[in-house]
Design a protein around this motif. Sequence first.
Motif, PDB file in Angstrom:
ATOM      1  N   UNK A 338       0.758  -1.024   0.009  1.00 39.82           N
ATOM      2  CA  UNK A 338       0.064   0.071   0.225  1.00 39.82           C
ATOM      3  C   UNK A 338       0.862   1.183   0.111  1.00 39.82           C
ATOM      4  N   UNK A 339       0.565   2.139  -0.748  1.00 42.95           N
ATOM      5  CA  UNK A 339       1.362   3.268  -1.042  1.00 42.95           C
ATOM      6  C   UNK A 339       0.762   4.372   0.477  1.00 42.95           C
ATOM      7  N   UNK A 340       2.015   4.492   1.333  1.00 41.71           N
ATOM      8  CA  UNK A 340       1.717   5.215   2.488  1.00 41.71           C
ATOM      9  C   UNK A 340       1.495   6.697   2.236  1.00 41.71           C
ATOM     10  N   UNK A 341       0.922   7.564   3.461  1.00 44.55           N
ATOM     11  CA  UNK A 341       0.983   9.074   3.128  1.00 44.55           C
ATOM     12  C   UNK A 341       2.245   9.618   2.817  1.00 44.55           C
ATOM     13  N   UNK A 342       3.191   9.048   3.055  1.00 47.52           N
ATOM     14  CA  UNK A 342       4.616   9.915   2.657  1.00 47.52           C
ATOM     15  C   UNK A 342       5.162   9.475   1.235  1.00 47.52           C
ATOM     16  N   UNK A 343       4.127   9.032   0.504  1.00 51.22           N
ATOM     17  CA  UNK A 343       4.229   8.602  -0.922  1.00 51.22           C
ATOM     18  C   UNK A 343       5.538   7.443  -1.176  1.00 51.22           C
ATOM     19  N   UNK A 344       5.486   6.443  -0.044  1.00 49.34           N
ATOM     20  CA  UNK A 344       6.429   5.455  -0.353  1.00 49.34           C
ATOM     21  C   UNK A 344       5.600   4.028   0.028  1.00 49.34           C
ATOM     22  N   UNK A 345       6.275   3.075  -0.532  1.00 49.24           N
ATOM     23  CA  UNK A 345       5.937   1.608  -0.041  1.00 49.24           C
ATOM     24  C   UNK A 345       6.963   0.878   0.565  1.00 49.24           C
ATOM     25  N   UNK A 346       6.530   0.154   1.514  1.00 45.33           N
ATOM     26  CA  UNK A 346       7.623  -0.483   2.259  1.00 45.33           C
ATOM     27  C   UNK A 346       7.880  -1.741   1.900  1.00 45.33           C
ATOM     28  N   UNK A 347       8.789  -2.230   2.055  1.00 42.74           N
ATOM     29  CA  UNK A 347       9.410  -3.904   1.730  1.00 42.74           C
ATOM     30  C   UNK A 347      10.002  -4.254   2.736  1.00 42.74           C
ATOM     31  N   UNK A 348       9.410  -5.206   3.573  1.00 43.15           N
ATOM     32  CA  UNK A 348       9.991  -5.547   4.583  1.00 43.15           C
ATOM     33  C   UNK A 348      11.255  -6.576   4.693  1.00 43.15           C
ATOM     34  N   UNK A 349      11.539  -6.927   3.480  1.00 48.93           N
ATOM     35  CA  UNK A 349      12.543  -7.998   3.041  1.00 48.93           C
ATOM     36  C   UNK A 349      13.832  -7.198   3.423  1.00 48.93           C
ATOM     37  N   UNK A 350      13.793  -6.248   2.889  1.00 47.46           N
ATOM     38  CA  UNK A 350      15.326  -5.263   2.976  1.00 47.46           C
ATOM     39  C   UNK A 350      15.092  -4.362   3.925  1.00 47.46           C
TER      40      UNK A 350
END
Length: 517
Positions: A338-350
């Motif tokens: 999901x695109x967060x409010x800070x305009x970024x997506x989070x990848x938990x792997x890295x």
Amino acid sequence: MANKTIGSVMIREIIRMKNNGFSNIRISKSLGKSRTTVVKYLSAFEESGFDLKELLSLCDNDLFELFEPNDTLTPNDTAHTNLYAFFPYVEKELKRTGVTRYILWEEYKQKHPEGIMYSRFCYHYSKWNQKSDGYMPTVYKAGDKLFIDYAGKKLHIIDRETGEIIPVEVFVGTLGASQYTYVEASFSQKIPDFINSTQNCLHFFGGVPACIVPDNLKSAVTKSNKYEPFINEQFAGFASHYDTAIMPARPVKPKDKSLVEGAVNITYTRIYAALRNEEFYSLNALNAAIKKLLVSYNNAPFQKKKLSRSELFLEIEKQELKPLPIERYELREYKTATVQKNCHIYYSGDKNYYSAPHALIGKKVKVILTQNTVEIYHARARVALHLRSRKPYAYTTLKGHMPVSHTYNTNWSPEYFINWAHGIGPSAKECIEKILQRKQYPEQNYKSCVGILTLATKTSKERLNNACTRALVYDAVGYNQIKNILEKGLDKQITLLDYIEVTPIKHENIRGSKYYA
């Protein structure tokens, strides 16, 4: 069998016409033989254990021996008794890896030199075992299909340190027209190993067939279906990269991939049997030995043909394969984010953040990761492409993805805040350095830095630097703690620390702390 012999020439004509699809009545009229005679010979063909093409490749003497009624074996003679007494041993030994009827016939001839020849041996064994299922052989076009499968029996390597025997899978791929074959050992049948083996197979052939026919293993087929199977997303991406199609064999239909099934059986004889007394301590060493044996495997002539697999491949199939792509396929990882409010997506792997267009805030996007890149898709269109970062909690941001109101902070960095603090004082600089070293998200660190440094506008640079000195003594570095020091005026007593020894006492909350000067 017919009461009157018709000769090997006539037998061959019956086989040839039947192989060409003629009906029994037409064969009977064309050859001038009764329909009953034709039917009896055709029944004998089915019982022989050979298909029609194999029968046509036999010499006249072998045909005569197979189908004429002058069989010297009778139920009461010694040769018949010895032969049929040998068949239970044949049935048991054929289940062992690498053992063929020809090998067992040679053993039979060593024990009974006066025994029957190989063709009659196969005929009597098929009759004894009652395995005479006939089938129409399929003709494959050059460059059309590659059949791939894993051998049912495994090889193994040995752990040099512990002596543990580690079983390994054996991947087998064979082309339809030439039956040119590739064999490779791998640790598992999982997606990374499966795709790597298939890719190595294509590069061994030096080209790409129009279609790949796998079994219904999970690495290739997510959900098997007779009509529309669901191809694994990773394998589908691999097929797209190599511009080929995936056509899984039907469930419980081994004849759909009979060529590779046959190649697996030959692998048992030519490779497994040759390696049975050798020990290998690494997968690379095992594959090197397989590669050497694979050369002789492909260079050996067919039993019923003059050409070998290698010769047939170079003659008819290699030029029909499509060229390989310039780059090898990189294994992909598929995620939804999901695109967060800070305009970024989070990848938990890295533990990384990657920017996406601000118009997609709150929406689900598809993320495809390779070893070097990160692609973000929305509504089947790629909306972002980034180089993959391995640094934990790093932000990879394209300025065009951010809204205008958010671009004021694009120059934020650790150096930016350290330089800002340096203009206030040494203690402020040390405070900021400690905050930036915390293992938190960068943006949280940046906000703390901004909060502390802007306190200088509400008080003064000198007071803020003194408050940072007090916070450092008690290891209470943080926005709330420094703000409390300023509000309580404790920063004004800081000069006493230069003359009176203070025993540092660490407090989690400076609001309730006691200071001694």
